[in-house]
Design an enzyme around this catalytic site. Structure first.
Site, PDB file in Angstrom:
ATOM      1  N   TYR A 156       2.008   4.217  -5.986  1.00 44.10           N
ATOM      2  CA  TYR A 156       1.107   3.202  -5.781  1.00 44.10           C
ATOM      3  C   TYR A 156       0.745   2.431  -7.033  1.00 44.10           C
ATOM      4  O   TYR A 156       0.449   1.488  -7.426  1.00 44.10           O
ATOM      5  CB  TYR A 156      -0.270   3.767  -5.028  1.00 44.10           C
ATOM      6  CG  TYR A 156      -1.219   2.629  -4.723  1.00 44.10           C
ATOM      7  CD1 TYR A 156      -1.001   1.617  -3.760  1.00 44.10           C
ATOM      8  CD2 TYR A 156      -2.341   2.572  -5.405  1.00 44.10           C
ATOM      9  CE1 TYR A 156      -1.905   0.612  -3.239  1.00 44.10           C
ATOM     10  CE2 TYR A 156      -3.415   1.505  -5.109  1.00 44.10           C
ATOM     11  CZ  TYR A 156      -3.126   0.392  -4.092  1.00 44.10           C
ATOM     12  OH  TYR A 156      -3.940  -0.397  -3.720  1.00 44.10           O
ATOM     13  N   LYS A 160       1.166  -1.355  -8.488  1.00 39.48           N
ATOM     14  CA  LYS A 160      -0.009  -2.159  -8.858  1.00 39.48           C
ATOM     15  C   LYS A 160       0.209  -2.520 -10.333  1.00 39.48           C
ATOM     16  O   LYS A 160      -0.203  -3.830 -10.497  1.00 39.48           O
ATOM     17  CB  LYS A 160      -1.305  -1.549  -8.350  1.00 39.48           C
ATOM     18  CG  LYS A 160      -1.436  -1.510  -6.955  1.00 39.48           C
ATOM     19  CD  LYS A 160      -1.407  -2.701  -6.113  1.00 39.48           C
ATOM     20  CE  LYS A 160      -1.579  -2.740  -4.526  1.00 39.48           C
ATOM     21  NZ  LYS A 160      -1.479  -3.869  -3.774  1.00 39.48           N
TER      22      LYS A 160
HETATM   23  N1  LIG Z   1      -9.389  -1.265  -0.034  1.00 35.11           N
HETATM   24  C1  LIG Z   1      -9.364  -0.873  -1.355  1.00 35.11           C
HETATM   25  O1  LIG Z   1     -10.150  -0.024  -1.677  1.00 35.11           O
HETATM   26  C2  LIG Z   1      -8.205  -1.436  -2.253  1.00 35.11           C
HETATM   27  C3  LIG Z   1      -8.431  -1.405  -3.664  1.00 35.11           C
HETATM   28  C4  LIG Z   1      -7.308  -1.668  -4.427  1.00 35.11           C
HETATM   29  C5  LIG Z   1      -6.386  -2.594  -4.051  1.00 35.11           C
HETATM   30  N2  LIG Z   1      -6.284  -3.092  -2.701  1.00 35.11           N
HETATM   31  C6  LIG Z   1      -5.418  -3.966  -2.078  1.00 35.11           C
HETATM   32  O2  LIG Z   1      -5.937  -4.832  -1.531  1.00 35.11           O
HETATM   33  C7  LIG Z   1      -5.037  -5.328  -0.556  1.00 35.11           C
HETATM   34  C8  LIG Z   1      -5.479  -5.206   0.773  1.00 35.11           C
HETATM   35  O3  LIG Z   1      -6.047  -4.049   1.008  1.00 35.11           O
HETATM   36  P1  LIG Z   1      -6.908  -3.663   2.428  1.00 35.11           P
HETATM   37  O4  LIG Z   1      -7.794  -2.365   1.700  1.00 35.11           O
HETATM   38  O5  LIG Z   1      -7.705  -4.776   2.905  1.00 35.11           O
HETATM   39  O6  LIG Z   1      -6.081  -2.852   3.411  1.00 35.11           O
HETATM   40  P2  LIG Z   1      -5.627  -2.862   4.763  1.00 35.11           P
HETATM   41  O7  LIG Z   1      -4.662  -1.559   5.117  1.00 35.11           O
HETATM   42  O8  LIG Z   1      -6.732  -2.821   5.408  1.00 35.11           O
HETATM   43  O9  LIG Z   1      -4.889  -4.112   5.111  1.00 35.11           O
HETATM   44  C9  LIG Z   1      -3.731  -4.271   4.703  1.00 35.11           C
HETATM   45  C10 LIG Z   1      -2.763  -5.137   5.582  1.00 35.11           C
HETATM   46  O10 LIG Z   1      -1.509  -5.431   5.090  1.00 35.11           O
HETATM   47  C11 LIG Z   1      -0.725  -5.352   6.141  1.00 35.11           C
HETATM   48  N3  LIG Z   1       0.689  -5.026   5.840  1.00 35.11           N
HETATM   49  C12 LIG Z   1       1.247  -3.937   5.402  1.00 35.11           C
HETATM   50  N4  LIG Z   1       2.648  -3.907   5.242  1.00 35.11           N
HETATM   51  C13 LIG Z   1       2.912  -5.139   5.471  1.00 35.11           C
HETATM   52  C14 LIG Z   1       4.199  -5.804   5.525  1.00 35.11           C
HETATM   53  N5  LIG Z   1       5.387  -5.268   4.991  1.00 35.11           N
HETATM   54  N6  LIG Z   1       4.355  -7.164   5.976  1.00 35.11           N
HETATM   55  C15 LIG Z   1       2.981  -7.731   6.312  1.00 35.11           C
HETATM   56  N7  LIG Z   1       1.890  -6.935   6.177  1.00 35.11           N
HETATM   57  C16 LIG Z   1       1.826  -5.707   5.981  1.00 35.11           C
HETATM   58  C17 LIG Z   1      -1.244  -4.379   6.930  1.00 35.11           C
HETATM   59  O11 LIG Z   1      -0.715  -4.209   8.601  1.00 35.11           O
HETATM   60  C18 LIG Z   1      -2.572  -4.575   7.032  1.00 35.11           C
HETATM   61  O12 LIG Z   1      -3.156  -5.687   8.080  1.00 35.11           O
HETATM   62  C19 LIG Z   1      -3.766  -4.399  -0.577  1.00 35.11           C
HETATM   63  O13 LIG Z   1      -2.708  -4.985  -1.539  1.00 35.11           O
HETATM   64  C20 LIG Z   1      -4.290  -3.170  -1.399  1.00 35.11           C
HETATM   65  O14 LIG Z   1      -3.308  -2.438  -2.228  1.00 35.11           O
HETATM   66  C21 LIG Z   1      -7.289  -2.344  -1.700  1.00 35.11           C
END
Ligand SMILES: NC(=O)c1ccc[n+]([C@@H]2O[C@H](COP(=O)([O-])OP(=O)(O)OC[C@H]3O[C@@H](n4cnc5c(N)ncnc54)[C@H](O)[C@@H]3O)[C@@H](O)[C@H]2O)c1
Length: 249
Positions: A156, A160
């Protein structure tokens, strides 16, 4: 400077940051094309937004499948006539198997995380770029772990860091066409991904390493995405914007 009537595509729209961003931009009267793997919550979101009067189109798309991404973006342009902005938010942090030391990580787990977070983003970028006919703005979801390390999380963290690099590389190329490309780096945002990760890792919710000493609500992120997609950020490109409650500092 608003996003009213701008055509914006969002990946990862069915959950967390993507879901809140979809609602936020619909309220700003953007025309939205939403993509996610999860059909049920995606279609529920589409119906909810349409009911509120928004112009929304949703498609089940796996971002790791180049053809699916291309077909979705072509269908978006056919429906709305143009493309103005893209929020590439789909991402995965991995499951129990990914909680491995560097020397123990499994090939399949590495490929899964890198596949969605980097190849998936590449698929989106290369399908989006030719469809921006009059400038545009791209916003990618990196992570605060795109700027620093974390134990038992090498895939991961690597993925990123790659999002940060891909954002910068694309921005350098796209500036001459007035397409801007930025990424944001969330710290803990209270989404299903965050809760899943905390549960798997058995992380105690001690967030005292953050200046603000708390996780964010998912609704605290979309205003930044809106800003980076809009002309209010017209001289900002190739940038990496932490939204982390003062963790990185
Ligand atoms: N929540 C956090 O603390 C956090 C922190 C740092 C970065 N992020 C990043 O922010 C972004 C959103 O994260 P989130 O927390 O909302 O996650 P989440 O898991 O709630 O939502 C992610 C969405 O991406 C979709 N997804 C996954 N693989 C996929 C694919 N192959 N094709 C299409 N859709 C796909 C999932 O179905 C899900 O609906 C991500 O890229 C994550 O890495 C989140």
């Amino acid at each position: 400077m608003s996003l009213k009537d701008k055509v914006i595509i969002i990946t990862g729209a069915a959950s967390g940051i993507g879901l809140e961003t979809s609602k936020h931009l619909a309220a700003k009267e953007a025309k939205l094309s939403l993509a996610d793997l999860q059909e049920k919550p995606l279609k529920e979101l589409e119906a909810e937004l349409q009911k509120s009067g928004a112009q929304v189109f949703a498609a089940v798309v796996d971002v790791t499948d180049r053809k699916q991404v291309e077909d979705w973006i072509a269908a978006t342009v056919q429906k709305f006539g143009k493309l103005d902005g893209a929020a590439n938010l789909a991402g995965v942090i991995g499951n129990q198997n990914n909680i491995a030391k560097v020397e123990e990580i499994d090939d399949d787990d590495w490929d899964f995380i890198m596949g969605v977070n980097t190849k998936g983003l590449l698929n989106c970028l290369r399908a989006e770029i030719p469809n921006f006919n009059n400038g545009g703005a791209i916003v990618n979801a990196a992570s605060i772990l795109g700027l620093m390390g974390s134990r038992k999380n090498i895939a991961y963290v690597a993925s990123k860091h790659a999002v940060v690099g891909m954002t910068r590389a694309a921005a350098k190329e796209l500036g001459e066409r007035n397409i801007r490309c930025n990424c944001f780096c969330p710290g803990p945002i209270d989404t299903p991904m965050f809760r899943q990760s905390a549960a798997i890792r058995g992380t105690k919710l001690d967030l005292s390493h953050l200046a603000l000493n708390r996780a964010a609500a998912p609704s605290e992120v979309p205003p930044l995405i809106e800003f980076l997609l809009s002309e209010n950020s017209s001289f900002i490109t190739g940038n990496v914007v932490p939204i982390d409650g003062g963790w990185y500092c």
